[in-house]
Enzyme design. Sequence first.
Site: not given
Ligand code: VGL
Ligand code: ZN
Length: 195
Positions: A14, A75, A101, A140
Amino acid sequence: MLKITPLDALIVVDMQNDFMPNGVLPVKDGDKIIPRLNDYIKMFFSNGNPVFFTRDWHPENHISFKGYGGIWPPHCVKETEGAKFHKDLFIPLDNKFIISKGTSEDFDAYSGFQGTLLDNLLKERGIKRVFVGGVATDYCVKNTVLGALNLGYQAFVLEDGIKGVNLKEGDVERAVDEMLSKGATFIKISDIKIK
Ligand code: VGL
Ligand code: ZN
């Protein structure tokens, strides 16, 4: 020393604009790990090991968003600037895999294994050990590491290539403890040897 073998894959979690310091859900200093992650990416890539890049790839009305039942500001809405990988992240043209994802509106995924083909792609290639870096340590990254361990992979966490959120004080520490207690190993780049 840890020798990289054909059984190893790198998973970069991510590293998207919305999770970087100017994004809507910023991980403090999330961009500072990019040079080190690029070192790992180049190391695995040049050795012929597969490199997986996970990304949050949400619809506009995703269940994790405030207003749709979730706790996060919107987001990583798919196809937007915020969902793109940081421009400085090195993404090889070959031997790289993008894992999206959280792609359906009613399902969230903190783990790169949830609702994706990641496990299949690793198994097809005979991968037994995964090396995980990226953001966020307490969301994540943690869930991807625990997912890997649950599926029987050996998991190495890149301690110089992760950053966390700490929404609640101590979250990162608890995440690290949980990964350790479930069997993950924390390493840094000087622990790795290619040949
Ligand atoms: C994530 C919050 C919401 C991450 C993803 O990638 O850690 N955190 N969606
Ligand atoms: Zn997310």
